[in-house]
Motif scaffolding. Structure first.
Motif, PDB file in Angstrom:
ATOM      1  N   ASP A   1      -7.500   0.276   0.261  1.00  0.00           N
ATOM      2  CA  ASP A   1      -8.323  -0.688  -0.487  1.00  0.00           C
ATOM      3  C   ASP A   1      -7.977  -0.643  -1.968  1.00  0.00           C
ATOM      4  O   ASP A   1      -7.898  -1.675  -2.634  1.00  0.00           O
ATOM      5  CB  ASP A   1      -9.811  -0.374  -0.308  1.00  0.00           C
TER       6      ASP A   1
ATOM      7  N   ARG B   1       0.825  -1.199   0.000  1.00  0.00           N
ATOM      8  CA  ARG B   1       0.000   0.000   0.000  1.00  0.00           C
ATOM      9  C   ARG B   1       0.858   1.247   0.000  1.00  0.00           C
ATOM     10  O   ARG B   1       0.440   2.316  -0.407  1.00  0.00           O
ATOM     11  CB  ARG B   1      -0.904   0.009   1.235  1.00  0.00           C
TER      12      ARG B   1
ATOM     13  N   GLU C   1     -14.380   3.109  -0.897  1.00  0.00           N
ATOM     14  CA  GLU C   1     -13.072   2.464  -0.866  1.00  0.00           C
ATOM     15  C   GLU C   1     -12.035   3.448  -0.344  1.00  0.00           C
ATOM     16  O   GLU C   1     -12.049   4.628  -0.698  1.00  0.00           O
ATOM     17  CB  GLU C   1     -12.714   2.011  -2.286  1.00  0.00           C
TER      18      GLU C   1
ATOM     19  N   ARG D   1      -4.763  -2.493  -2.640  1.00  0.00           N
ATOM     20  CA  ARG D   1      -4.946  -3.944  -2.621  1.00  0.00           C
ATOM     21  C   ARG D   1      -5.698  -4.423  -3.859  1.00  0.00           C
ATOM     22  O   ARG D   1      -5.406  -5.495  -4.400  1.00  0.00           O
ATOM     23  CB  ARG D   1      -5.654  -4.359  -1.326  1.00  0.00           C
ATOM     24  N   ARG D   2      -6.661  -3.619  -4.326  1.00  0.00           N
ATOM     25  CA  ARG D   2      -7.365  -3.979  -5.562  1.00  0.00           C
ATOM     26  C   ARG D   2      -6.404  -3.981  -6.743  1.00  0.00           C
ATOM     27  O   ARG D   2      -6.406  -4.916  -7.571  1.00  0.00           O
ATOM     28  CB  ARG D   2      -8.526  -3.003  -5.801  1.00  0.00           C
TER      29      ARG D   2
END
Length: 339
Positions: free
Chosen positions: A136, A111, A132, A139-140
């Protein structure tokens, strides 16, 4: 036995004492240091990626250049901030760098940490989806990247292409088989270490993590590594995972060493707040080799890892950093059973 490599943040500055005065200096010196490290038997050349900073920001040209100039040393990152990355374009760059190095890429992603500008990923064209967070989104992006580098086709081919297509759905090229097993996640908490194990990627744990229980940094790091490995075993991945930790270790062998580092530094853990989270920063190690060996014996985080990355003061130049790496390989590592 441990793999031992170096980790460079790639700083440059116009300070009179800096041997790295420009981005060009850092890039060329990074290549030279990787070559020197390989010649002395080090196992890895890793680089930190920061954007909007006078540091290394675009890793793949550098990794490709090192891959073309070396034969055996692992080349990698620790870490690439996935908030800033286009996963498909990154898959092409990573595939090319891995093929040039003949399968030596060890790519650390994460991240990321606080950057030089507010929400810098916005300037790169990225925005979290509704509901989000930026973590997030990172990570996506990472999950898309991991899926793409597995090599399965997913894109509908043009019925009238410029060049003939292979049968079936298409994938980004070039594809490098085996790269998927050489991706690492830089985890700052036990929860993200578990997430990395769930994905089946290796673990990078640096000298900074969330302070989750008030114990010394190296103890918390060892607990995180065991938590990662336990989760990995529960899931039943076929291969064994790798785990790296990073440390600042400076043997004092000469008057020059003592001038640079003899006054000590951050020899104790430090606690602070990053992104509203209490974080603990691991100590550094600076002493004569016999004292270093005694201190490092008690470092539980290093004991749990299979790979140690030595953070280097890159602005002191190639020759001095090569000397530091060799000093640890010769005067510290053997006594600790790392070599």
């Amino acid at each position: 036995m441990k793999k031992i490599g170096f980790l460079s943040f790639g700083h440059w500055s116009s300070d009179p004492g800096s041997a790295a005065r420009s981005a060009q200096d850092v890039l060329l010196q990074s290549i030279d240091l990787a070559i020197a490290a390989e010649e002395m038997g080090a196992d890895g050349a890793y680089f930190r990626v920061h954007h909007f900073a006078r540091q290394l920001g675009s890793p793949f040209p550098l990794l490709s250049a090192i891959g073309a100039r070396t034969k055996s040393i692992e080349i990698g990152t620790a870490v690439i901030d996935m908030r800033y990355e286009n996963p498909l374009y990154m898959a092409e760059d990573a595939g090319a760098a891995d093929l040039i190095s003949q399968g030596r890429l060890q790519l650390g992603i994460s991240r990321g940490s606080p950057e030089q500008v507010i929400d810098g990923w916005r300037y790169f064209g990225y925005q979290p989806a509704v509901g989000e967070s930026d973590a997030d989104m990172a990570r996506r992006h990472a999950e898309v990247f991991l899926n793409v580098i597995e090599g399965k086709g997913f894109a509908e081919p043009n019925p009238r292409p410029m060049f003939p297509n292979p049968p079936g759905l298409l994938r980004p090229e070039p594809h490098s088989p085996g790269l998927r097993e050489r991706i690492w996640w830089g985890a700052s908490s036990n929860a993200t270490a578990k997430w990395a194990a769930t994905l089946g990627v290796n673990l990078q744990s640096s000298t900074l993590k969330d302070d989750e229980n008030g114990k010394p940094f190296h103890v918390q790091q060892a607990e995180q590594i065991r938590y990662f490995r336990d989760t990995w075993a529960e899931i039943g991945h076929e291969r064994a995972p790798r785990v790296s930790v990073s440390r600042s270790i400076f043997p004092l062998l000469s008057d020059q060493d003592r001038r640079y580092f003899g006054h000590g530094g951050k020899e104790q853990d430090q606690v602070g707040v990053i992104d509203k989270t209490r974080a603990i920063f691991g100590r550094g190690y600076t002493a004569e080799p016999d004292k270093l060996i005694d201190a490092l014996k008690d470092d539980e985080g290093i004991a749990e890892a299979d790979t140690l990355l030595l953070t280097i003061p890159n602005q002191l130049g190639v020759d001095y950093n090569a000397y530091l790496i060799e000093a640890i390989l010769k005067h510290v590592a053997p006594a600790l059973g790392w070599r």
